[in-house]
Structures are given as structure tokens and as C-alpha cells.
Design an enzyme around this catalytic site. Structure first.
Site, PDB file in Angstrom:
ATOM      1  N   CYS A  11      -1.132  -2.905   8.592  1.00 55.56           N
ATOM      2  CA  CYS A  11      -0.722  -4.018   9.454  1.00 55.56           C
ATOM      3  C   CYS A  11      -1.170  -5.320   8.802  1.00 55.56           C
ATOM      4  CB  CYS A  11      -1.230  -3.846  10.887  1.00 55.56           C
ATOM      5  SG  CYS A  11      -3.017  -3.919  11.096  1.00 55.56           S
ATOM      6  N   ASN A  14      -5.603  -5.529   9.886  1.00 56.44           N
ATOM      7  CA  ASN A  14      -6.337  -4.254   9.868  1.00 56.44           C
ATOM      8  C   ASN A  14      -7.475  -4.222  10.895  1.00 56.44           C
ATOM      9  OD1 ASN A  14      -8.278  -2.220   7.534  1.00 56.44           O
ATOM     10  ND2 ASN A  14      -6.743  -1.547   8.986  1.00 56.44           N
ATOM     11  N   CYS A  16      -6.267  -4.483  14.587  1.00 50.09           N
ATOM     12  CA  CYS A  16      -5.625  -4.118  15.863  1.00 50.09           C
ATOM     13  C   CYS A  16      -4.749  -2.872  15.744  1.00 50.09           C
ATOM     14  CB  CYS A  16      -4.785  -5.284  16.396  1.00 50.09           C
ATOM     15  SG  CYS A  16      -5.721  -6.790  16.741  1.00 50.09           S
ATOM     16  N   ARG A  17      -3.570  -3.016  15.125  1.00 51.27           N
ATOM     17  CA  ARG A  17      -2.577  -1.946  15.171  1.00 51.27           C
ATOM     18  C   ARG A  17      -2.869  -0.793  14.207  1.00 51.27           C
ATOM     19  NH1 ARG A  17       2.321  -5.750  13.912  1.00 51.27           N
ATOM     20  NH2 ARG A  17       0.588  -6.638  12.696  1.00 51.27           N
ATOM     21  N   SER A  18      -3.093  -1.097  12.921  1.00 47.13           N
ATOM     22  CA  SER A  18      -3.244   0.016  11.970  1.00 47.13           C
ATOM     23  C   SER A  18      -4.534   0.817  12.175  1.00 47.13           C
ATOM     24  CB  SER A  18      -3.080  -0.445  10.515  1.00 47.13           C
ATOM     25  OG  SER A  18      -4.069  -1.347  10.117  1.00 47.13           O
ATOM     26  N   ASP A 135       2.488  -7.293  17.800  1.00 43.46           N
ATOM     27  CA  ASP A 135       1.108  -7.549  17.395  1.00 43.46           C
ATOM     28  C   ASP A 135       0.275  -7.989  18.597  1.00 43.46           C
ATOM     29  OD1 ASP A 135      -1.270  -8.253  16.219  1.00 43.46           O
ATOM     30  OD2 ASP A 135      -0.318  -9.154  14.468  1.00 43.46           O
TER      31      ASP A 135
HETATM   32  P1  4NP Z   1      -3.205  -6.592  13.321  1.00 37.82           P
HETATM   33  O1  4NP Z   1      -3.351  -7.928  14.197  1.00 37.82           O
HETATM   34  O2  4NP Z   1      -2.339  -6.939  12.161  1.00 37.82           O
HETATM   35  O3  4NP Z   1      -2.551  -5.616  14.245  1.00 37.82           O
HETATM   36  O4  4NP Z   1      -4.612  -6.191  12.923  1.00 37.82           O
HETATM   37  C1  4NP Z   1      -3.822  -9.133  13.661  1.00 37.82           C
HETATM   38  C2  4NP Z   1      -5.180  -9.315  13.464  1.00 37.82           C
HETATM   39  C3  4NP Z   1      -5.646 -10.524  12.983  1.00 37.82           C
HETATM   40  C4  4NP Z   1      -4.754 -11.532  12.681  1.00 37.82           C
HETATM   41  C5  4NP Z   1      -3.400 -11.348  12.872  1.00 37.82           C
HETATM   42  C6  4NP Z   1      -2.935 -10.143  13.358  1.00 37.82           C
HETATM   43  N1  4NP Z   1      -5.222 -12.784  12.193  1.00 37.82           N
HETATM   44  O5  4NP Z   1      -4.393 -13.692  12.001  1.00 37.82           O
HETATM   45  O6  4NP Z   1      -6.416 -12.937  11.987  1.00 37.82           O
END
Ligand code: 4NP
Length: 166
Positions: A11, A14, A16-18, A135
Site C-alpha cells: 500500500c 504500510n 493501514c491497509r497492507s 485508504d
Molecule cells: P496505507 O494508508 O497506505 O493504507 O498505509 C496511508 C498511511 C499513511 C499515509 C497515507 C496513506 N501518509 O500519507 O502518511
């Protein structure tokens, strides 16, 4: 038994989703007694959260479902991942594009036999009518993501079992 099958979820951050998919997939694999046959990891295309544990929203959902995320910390996807995994499953189209660019930069053998299957998570769930796992870092809706992740991981496990004769 055949060689280990290695799965990588990708994702953006790294956190939240993955990592949610990693923990859920490992849980399902363990339930089926396949933990020696199928290894699971996750990584982000971005570098903002390197070394951080999963996001509180992801941890809450995993806790609720009794799924461990012990020891999991964020890392960034790298060119070597292309050679280290059999299935590289990206949570949205942008993650897929960015991960492919990293792999392309590191190797000119993309498309060769033995290369990993690189695709988006929602390809595991045709019929949902969406192409990206939303997301929750922005939406705050971790429950919605959990439902998709659980269904998609079950589908992925079925695909791997069929393709690898497990
Ligand atoms: P993820 O979500 O890709 O599902 O882990 C996010 C986590 C952090 C950020 C964006 C999306 N960020 O911009 O810090």
C-alpha cells in the site's frame, strides 16, 4: 512439499491497509496449517512511516478479531522484492503503478517466466464494482477495509491453493 510461496501486500504507507492484509492472510494461512508453505509480508511505496507499527485503526480491528500483528513494522517496497515474492498484491491502482516503477528500475526482466504475479487486491473480488481498496488513513473507515481485506485474502488463499497444489 513444494518450495515456499511468498506473498507481499503493498500500500502507500504500510501502516493501514497492507499490514491489515498481511495479518489477516497470515491468520488464515495458519488456520489452514499452511504456515510453512505460505509466507506473508507487506510494504509501502512511501517512506513516511518506516519502522512504525500498524495504525491504531488497523490494530483496533485486528484486536477485535483476535488477529496478531506482533512485531510488524513498516518498510518500503524495493527492487529486490520483485525476485523474492510469488504474489505481489497492491491495494490500489496507484500503489500498483508505483511498485511496478520500482521493480522496473531495478530489473529489466519483467515479464519473464517465473516472475511474480503483480496485481491489485480488488482483482481478487470481481463484482464489488470498485478497483481500489479505499485508504482508511483518509476515510477513517477501517471496518469497510477489514471486510474487503478478509474477503480478498480468502480468495487469494483459494487461488494460491489451486495454483500451487496446496
Ligand atoms: P496505507 O494508508 O497506505 O493504507 O498505509 C496511508 C498511511 C499513511 C499515509 C497515507 C496513506 N501518509 O500519507 O502518511
Amino acid at each position: 512439499m513444494s518450495a515456499t510461496t511468498n506473498v507481499l501486500f503493498v500500500c502507500l504507507g504500510n501502516i493501514c491497509r497492507s499490514p491489515m492484509a498481511e495479518a489477516v492472510m497470515r491468520h488464515l494461512v495458519k488456520q489452514e496449517g499452511l504456515e510453512e508453505a505460505i509466507k506473508v509480508d507487506s510494504a509501502g511505496t512511501g517512506d513516511w512511516h518506516l519502522g512504525h507499527p500498524p495504525h491504531e485503526g488497523t490494530r483496533k480491528l485486528l484486536d477485535h478479531h483476535g488477529i496478531t500483528y506482533e512485531g510488524m513494522t513498516a518498510r518500503q517496497v524495493n527492487g529486490g522484492d520483485f525476485n523474492g515474492f510469488d504474489y505481489i498484491v497492491c491495494m490500489d491502482a496507484k500503489n500498483l503503478k508505483d511498485a511496478k516503477a520500482v521493480f522496473q528500475a531495478a530489473s529489466d526482466r519483467n515479464g519473464a517466466e517465473g516472475d511474480p504475479a503483480v496485481f491489485t487486491f480488488m482483482e481478487l473480488l470481481p463484482g464489488h464494482g470498485i478497483s481500489d481498496v479505499p485508504d482508511p488513513y483518509y476515510s477513517g473507515n477501517f471496518e469497510e477495509v477489514y471486510e474487503l481485506v478478509e474477503a480478498g485474502c480468502k480468495a487469494l488463499l483459494g487461488r494460491i491453493r489451486a495454483e500451487k497444489n496446496l
